[in-house]
Scaffold this motif. Structure first.
Motif, mmCIF file in Angstrom:
data_model
loop_
_atom_site.group_PDB
_atom_site.id
_atom_site.type_symbol
_atom_site.label_atom_id
_atom_site.label_comp_id
_atom_site.label_asym_id
_atom_site.label_seq_id
_atom_site.Cartn_x
_atom_site.Cartn_y
_atom_site.Cartn_z
ATOM 1 N N THR A 1 0.808 -1.222 0.000
ATOM 2 C CA THR A 1 0.000 0.000 0.000
ATOM 3 C C THR A 1 0.840 1.271 0.000
ATOM 4 O O THR A 1 0.290 2.360 -0.157
ATOM 5 C CB THR A 1 -0.933 0.021 1.211
ATOM 6 O OG1 THR A 1 -0.159 -0.153 2.410
ATOM 7 C CG2 THR A 1 -1.960 -1.093 1.124
ATOM 8 N N GLY A 2 2.132 1.158 0.166
ATOM 9 C CA GLY A 2 2.978 2.344 0.116
ATOM 10 C C GLY A 2 4.401 1.995 0.479
ATOM 11 O O GLY A 2 4.677 0.972 1.130
ATOM 12 N N SER B 1 3.849 6.901 -7.268
ATOM 13 C CA SER B 1 3.249 8.009 -6.516
ATOM 14 C C SER B 1 3.986 9.332 -6.661
ATOM 15 O O SER B 1 3.355 10.391 -6.758
ATOM 16 C CB SER B 1 3.120 7.640 -5.036
ATOM 17 O OG SER B 1 4.378 7.444 -4.441
ATOM 18 N N ALA C 1 -6.032 1.303 -6.753
ATOM 19 C CA ALA C 1 -4.576 1.200 -6.689
ATOM 20 C C ALA C 1 -3.984 0.440 -7.866
ATOM 21 O O ALA C 1 -2.892 0.773 -8.342
ATOM 22 C CB ALA C 1 -4.157 0.533 -5.381
ATOM 23 N N HIS D 1 -2.373 5.084 -2.659
ATOM 24 C CA HIS D 1 -1.772 4.037 -1.810
ATOM 25 C C HIS D 1 -1.448 2.796 -2.639
ATOM 26 O O HIS D 1 -1.971 1.708 -2.405
ATOM 27 C CB HIS D 1 -2.690 3.698 -0.639
ATOM 28 C CG HIS D 1 -2.918 4.855 0.278
ATOM 29 N ND1 HIS D 1 -1.951 5.311 1.143
ATOM 30 C CD2 HIS D 1 -3.987 5.678 0.442
ATOM 31 C CE1 HIS D 1 -2.414 6.357 1.811
ATOM 32 N NE2 HIS D 1 -3.638 6.606 1.397
#
Length: 391
Positions: free
Chosen positions: A88-89, A229, A269, A238
């Motif tokens: 997610t990141g 990102s 995502a 994310h």
């Protein structure tokens, strides 16, 4: 196709972390661009919204293929499908892996000045940050390999957080430099966790070198964190990935990310990332040219108006790392003074480790009228700082 990066988009009252500031303040701190993302990505997200059902989402073949194709095409790195894991990141992945690849009270090496959130990921998990300073030579950062080996040889040092390209110093590390990092870490039994989130924001004509690509040794001891990102302004989606070539290490990483529940995508995502890698290339190339010109303009402005401060020479990112140590009190407290004086919100270099004291970081990923406003505020604020400190 010429893209419009000059239009000013009002981001106030949109839930933006960057723009949650007072009316008179101009935020140029967090690494978040003030441009719309590529229209191809917006179109993909709109198509996903129009479907109307946003249930649990899995990882698609398109996602894997998009990462593999991009890194092969842009960075000459062959990624095996099984080496890719969704997360997610980058920061959630780093925090998870600090927890799972080290034990409490062990040391995690960082080369300072470095991304301030690295310290959070280390300290919040009960580990000890070990600052191994870079050398600023001829206004450009270099690795101090003698000091690095000394720090890696500490039996309590078990993990190194590498920043490639480097934030905030903007260095794109060379193949030779990265090979030496790999050799030393292998020698001393240290795993490398490489944050490469800024890799697609190298200056035009500069090629970033993936750490995992420099040698079999580097591939065998490393986890690489990547994401669209930064380059495509998609932090709010994310969406990121880790690349882990070594099967044994990959099993540990996979277990860590899933145990910490940071390996499952939201409804946007996957399609957002795939659209960026598959369709955003032309937009990104135009963005990089625009950022290069912003960088040139900012440096020219400072050279003409504030010769007592020096922006560090860099190869990548949209972050200007400015040496203010020639100012009164070695520039300490300047960032807070500027915000109080005229609303210019910069990052204080002290957040990036002891080696960052006396520096400020300015984000120039914004339309040029905003950039010039920020530079004028910086000039006027520095002059006021000098008057106050010398009175």
């Amino acid at each position: 196709m010429a893209r419009d990066f000059d239009t000013i988009i009002d981001r106030r009252n949109t839930g933006s972390e960057k723009w949650d500031v007072k009316e008179n303040e101009l935020p140029m701190w967090v690494a978040d661009m003030d441009f719309e993302t590529a229209p191809e990505i917006i179109e993909a997200l709109q198509k996903r919204v129009s479907h109307g059902v946003f249930g649990y989402t899995g990882i698609t073949d398109d996602w894997y293929d998009a990462y593999i194709s991009w890194w092969r095409r842009r960075h000459s790195l062959e990624i095996q499908r099984e080496s890719l894991i969704f997360t997610t990141g980058v920061v959630p992945a780093i925090s998870s892996l600090v927890r799972k690849l080290t034990t409490p009270a062990e040391k995690v090496l960082v080369q300072t000045p470095v991304y301030n959130i690295f310290f959070n990921s280390i300290l919040n998990n009960g580990r000890v940050p070990l600052e191994s300073p870079l050398i600023l030579r001829n206004n450009r950062y270099e690795m101090d390999f003698e000091r690095l080996e000394q720090d890696l040889s500490d039996p309590q040092t078990t993990l190194m957080l590498l920043c490639n390209p480097q934030n905030p110093g903007g260095r794109v590390w060379t193949k030779v430099e990265l090979q030496e990092v790999a050799r030393l870490c292998k020698k001393h039994g240290v795993t490398v966790l490489s944050d490469e989130i800024h890799c697609d924001l190298a200056r035009c004509g500069v090629s970033y070198v993936p750490f995992a690509s420099v040698s079999d040794t580097a591939a065998s001891i490393s986890v690489t964190c990547v994401s669209p990102s930064k380059a495509f302004n998609l932090a709010g989606l994310h969406s990121a990935a880790v690349i882990v070539p070594d099967e044994h290490l990959r099993n540990r990483v996979n277990r860590a990310l899933n145990t910490d529940e940071v390996a499952e995508p939201n409804a946007f995502a996957i399609c957002g990332a795939a659209a960026a890698w598959n369709e955003g290339e032309a937009w990104l190339d135009e963005l990089r040219a625009y950022l290069d010109e912003n960088d040139r303009m900012a440096r020219a402005f400072l050279a003409e108006n504030l010769p007592e401060v020096t922006p560090v020479e860099e190869d990548a990112t949209y972050l200007l790392w400015i040496d203010t140590r020639n100012l009164p009190e070695h520039g300490r407290g300047l960032a807070a003074f500027l915000r109080d004086c005229n609303g210019l919100y910069l990052s204080d270099g002290a957040q990036y480790g002891k080696a960052g004291q006396g520096f400020v970081r300015l984000n120039f990923a914004c339309p040029r009228p905003v950039l010039m406003d920020g530079l004028a505020r910086f000039r006027d604020g520095v002059r006021a700082f000098e008057r106050v400190k010398r009175s």
